[in-house]
Design an enzyme around this catalytic site. Structure first.
Site, PDB file in Angstrom:
ATOM      1  N   SER A 148      47.246  16.057  31.703  1.00 17.23           N
ATOM      2  CA  SER A 148      48.351  16.224  32.635  1.00 17.23           C
ATOM      3  C   SER A 148      49.663  15.818  31.942  1.00 17.23           C
ATOM      4  O   SER A 148      49.892  16.244  30.806  1.00 17.23           O
ATOM      5  CB  SER A 148      48.073  15.394  33.894  1.00 17.23           C
ATOM      6  OG  SER A 148      48.878  15.793  34.959  1.00 17.23           O
ATOM      7  N   ASP A 187      42.834  25.070  37.871  1.00 13.91           N
ATOM      8  CA  ASP A 187      43.901  24.073  37.953  1.00 13.91           C
ATOM      9  C   ASP A 187      45.259  24.740  38.121  1.00 13.91           C
ATOM     10  O   ASP A 187      45.675  25.519  37.264  1.00 13.91           O
ATOM     11  CB  ASP A 187      43.885  23.248  36.658  1.00 13.91           C
ATOM     12  CG  ASP A 187      44.953  22.174  36.637  1.00 13.91           C
ATOM     13  OD1 ASP A 187      45.506  21.854  37.710  1.00 13.91           O
ATOM     14  OD2 ASP A 187      45.252  21.651  35.536  1.00 13.91           O
ATOM     15  N   HIS A 222      41.644  20.231  37.132  1.00 17.60           N
ATOM     16  CA  HIS A 222      42.598  19.480  36.300  1.00 17.60           C
ATOM     17  C   HIS A 222      41.847  18.617  35.269  1.00 17.60           C
ATOM     18  O   HIS A 222      41.079  17.745  35.629  1.00 17.60           O
ATOM     19  CB  HIS A 222      43.453  18.623  37.237  1.00 17.60           C
ATOM     20  CG  HIS A 222      44.797  18.241  36.681  1.00 17.60           C
ATOM     21  ND1 HIS A 222      45.609  19.117  35.999  1.00 17.60           N
ATOM     22  CD2 HIS A 222      45.478  17.059  36.725  1.00 17.60           C
ATOM     23  CE1 HIS A 222      46.736  18.492  35.651  1.00 17.60           C
ATOM     24  NE2 HIS A 222      46.678  17.248  36.071  1.00 17.60           N
TER      25      HIS A 222
END
Lengths: 492, 492
Positions: free
Chosen positions: B177, B430, B455
């Protein structure tokens, strides 16, 4: 302020400091002499422009802008994607670098290139806080190389967005000396913005732990050793002779007269500054030992060190006074070649001119460049590198302390093989080549050595007296430029 | 503060904000549940250490330091040059990322690697000014990604210098991320310090002008569309149904009861925040749509969107009340899978927790990520991206303004081909993959797409329910790691 050890002396003697100082003091003179120098050529012309640049790229609290000056010539530019040669300005007035980078002017037509010369923040007219820029360490806080690189990156984006056709123009960074370091770092940190860089005489390794601290002064010494019989030997002897002669009032008076000093030496301790001034003189001569009459730091004859050394060919039996007479004749080659100086100013290196202060601050923060001498492998008085003394002096002056390891961390030190498309050119006569990249690192991180070249000779206008090595260097540089431009056009 | 347009809504809805918020509120919960999750495995153990990090790497006036927390495990490390896997911490408590990055723990032995998890400044315990860190924009001024990268660079140099044997250890950056963006940027900006990077689910292109602003919510919508009949259609219908029902006091009461809201809806306008909360719920579900029971943002069943969609399979003839009953059952899958919640808290996304505020500030400065919806290609109410409104809101909140173009300038935008040794992994489920790198750029800037992954699934512990694509991804990642390590050992 007591000058203790090499650290302190280095602060005063960093040759770039001198350049700056001279730049600041003599910019008028340079402009005039420059014009004379280039009388055979078409006068260069450019637009002078100003860009509203962020004062702080790395924080959002200070959201102000300042006017960054840049110079543009697009006479030869091929508007449909012709390249942009972008000079990453150093520690001084950009017009002076513009006038002294003839190489760019000479290749613009062949490459169909736009020329841009961008001024470095805190120098020339590009002052983030106007007259207050140097008032204290708070105002000086935005004087860093990272901010300067960000300025260049943002300015290039702006140029590409605002000039019709420039969007597709590959940009090549060009710079000499500190400007060369910036051009190399520009390619390393912003390869999205510049497709390659020419880093001329850029001592990117003159930082702690990368090269021996004595290399710089060794090279200066070699220049003198190879330019006349016993030349380095007699300079090495001169320090003791100065100590001897300056030990009496009569001796001080004699020295002051002999060197035509504007401010006579008064007390024994004045010899310290006097010697520092001479040391810097020899360093500067090594930087500008060009093969033709030129006026880069000072108006000088061709191969000035050879001219200097004509006065320093004594054998061992010379007296202190005879030796120092020779030294004074030699110094006057540097300070009074034109014959117009009525006296010599030894406080020159200590004057608080703008550029001087700026580089001093940079040396006291990021640009920590260890220097030392041993008096054996070089012709100077032995002085060790003393980081702590240096740091203390910086603290006294600016209330800040240098960070010895930061430059290596942020700019890669010797681990730069992951980067690409950088030419490191170095002159064999240039003391800064000691901290430069003088061997190929990869196929696209290449070194060009110009054995007969002094400080970034390759960036200067071509001259009939140019050695073949610098002609070859320039040709190779253009060849790489063309390759990078081609690469960029092929890229998706 | 009026919420106007997508800009404002985005500020409140940025899924990372939610993560953070949840992280901050539920870190205790996560730790506990994490332990349950990993009960089959040996408990992970690490030293918790603190490094005196400079508050400001890019200026010298602020010379203070703060304690940066980092976690180290060297159980499997081969002391003679074994690699270091260095997690570039994101916007939260590093122990949470450490516990949720099982991949690193599982490959340490095979690689003979030291594991380091470095906390991002301003999060967790790594607060530059302690409790004052968030007190105003002056104290927040050093919260930037550039400062965080410099922290990592300096910390790695320190680790290498201080641990016997580590000098020769190649370092690989790993992150997911925002942490994945940092790991990619770490390799781009400090290739001298990390030999490569795994950037998992790192939306480095989610910046202005790089990808369509609607892609993010389109992917969310696709996840729901493919997880149950009419699932996206009924969510799209639900906004109007909420408007209808919330137009009366009785309707508001009904909604409050139906959703077991901790704070009942009182006035018609409360529906705005209620809808934003639901929108964020669907986004979060898309991020954590893992193939097994897990508790990343919340404790959830396997394939949670499929479970959610079981409640949303209505055909067109459903009434508003029936539809919203389904929506409430669906929301409770996310908020009350364990059955322990006594009520649902719609103000969750607006709570001023530390991590929340930190990312909010970053979104308001550098991390400008345009988002928009059209209600046609996605299942949300149409909202345009409005930079000016966003900027105004940031100014109201922090007294600073975002710089829309800076991220592209400093991190290269789509022009990153000059870099090397970066793996960009992205999960097809995601929503952040919309701003990710999903195709190979060069031989050494490679994309790995995990079609069934949400994710950064690849960074999690392996699981019996893992799809083959994530197993293959992890194997490929390890293969690249080994290549980079070999390259580094061969380098001069």
């Amino acid at each position: 302020m007591k000058l203790s050890g090499r650290a302190a002396a280095t602060l005063l003697l960093t040759p770039w400091l001198t350049c700056l100082h001279v730049i600041a003091l003599k910019s008028q003179l340079f402009t005039r002499l420059g014009a004379v120098d280039h009388s055979k050529r078409n006068p260069i012309s450019y637009e002078t422009l100003y860009f509203n640049q962020k004062i702080d790229h790395f924080g959002f609290l200070e959201d102000g802008v300042f006017k960054q000056r840049y110079l543009v010539n697009d006479k030869h530019w091929h508007q449909k994607g012709g390249p942009i040669l972008f000079y990453t300005g150093n520690e001084g007035d950009i017009t002076w670098f513009c006038n002294n980078t003839g190489f760019m002017w000479e290749i613009a037509e062949e490459l169909g290139a736009m020329l841009v010369f961008a001024e470095h923040r805190y120098y020339g007219e590009s002052l983030p806080f106007g007259k207050e820029s140097y008032s204290d360490s708070k105002h000086l806080n935005y004087l860093t190389s990272e901010q300067a690189l960000a300025d260049f990156a943002v300015l290039i984006q702006e140029l590409k967005n605002s000039r019709a056709g420039a969007q597709l123009s590959p940009v090549i960074a060009v710079g000499g000396s500190y400007g060369g370091m910036l051009s190399a770092w520009m390619r390393m940190k912003y390869p999205n913005i510049v497709v390659g860089a020419l880093a001329a005489s850029a001592p990117i390794w003159q930082f702690p732990g990368m090269v021996p601290c004595g290399d710089f002064y060794k090279i200066v010494t070699q220049d003198f050793a190879s330019s006349g019989f016993n030349c380095d030997v007699n300079i090495r002897r001169s320090w003791k002779a100065i100590d001897n002669v300056s030990s009496t009032g009569r001796g001080l008076q004699w020295l002051s007269d002999e060197f035509s000093l504007c401010t006579p030496l008064k007390k024994r301790n004045d010899a310290v500054g006097f010697k520092a001034w001479l040391q810097e003189t020899w360093v500067n001569l090594a930087m500008v030992d060009y093969p033709y009459e030129a006026s880069f730091l000072q108006p000088l004859p061709r191969w000035p060190i050879q001219v200097v050394c004509k006065y320093l060919g004594f054998n061992a039996s010379v007296s202190d006074y005879q030796l120092l007479h020779g030294i004074s004749q030699a110094a006057k080659v540097y300070y009074n070649y034109t014959g117009s100086a009525s006296c010599l100013n030894t406080s020159q290196t200590a004057t608080g001119s703008l550029g001087f202060l700026g580089w001093y601050y940079q040396a006291c923060t990021e640009m920590v460049m260890p220097m030392c001498t041993d008096g054996v492998q070089d012709m100077f008085e032995p002085q060790e590198w003393n980081f702590q003394a240096f740091s203390d002096e910086c603290h006294t002056l600016f209330g800040i302390r240098p960070r010895a390891d930061w430059a290596r961390t942020v700019y890669g030190g010797k681990d730069i093989a992951a980067h690409s498309n950088i030419i490191f050119s170095n002159g064999g006569l240039d003391p800064w080549s000691g901290g430069g990249v003088t061997h190929n690192i990869t196929d696209s991180l290449v070194a060009i050595v110009i054995p007969d070249g002094a400080h970034h000779l390759d960036l200067r206008y071509n001259n009939d007296y140019d050695p073949p090595s610098v002609r070859a260097a320039r040709a190779l540089e253009v060849k790489y430029f063309k390759e990078w431009i081609l690469q960029a056009k092929k890229a998706p």
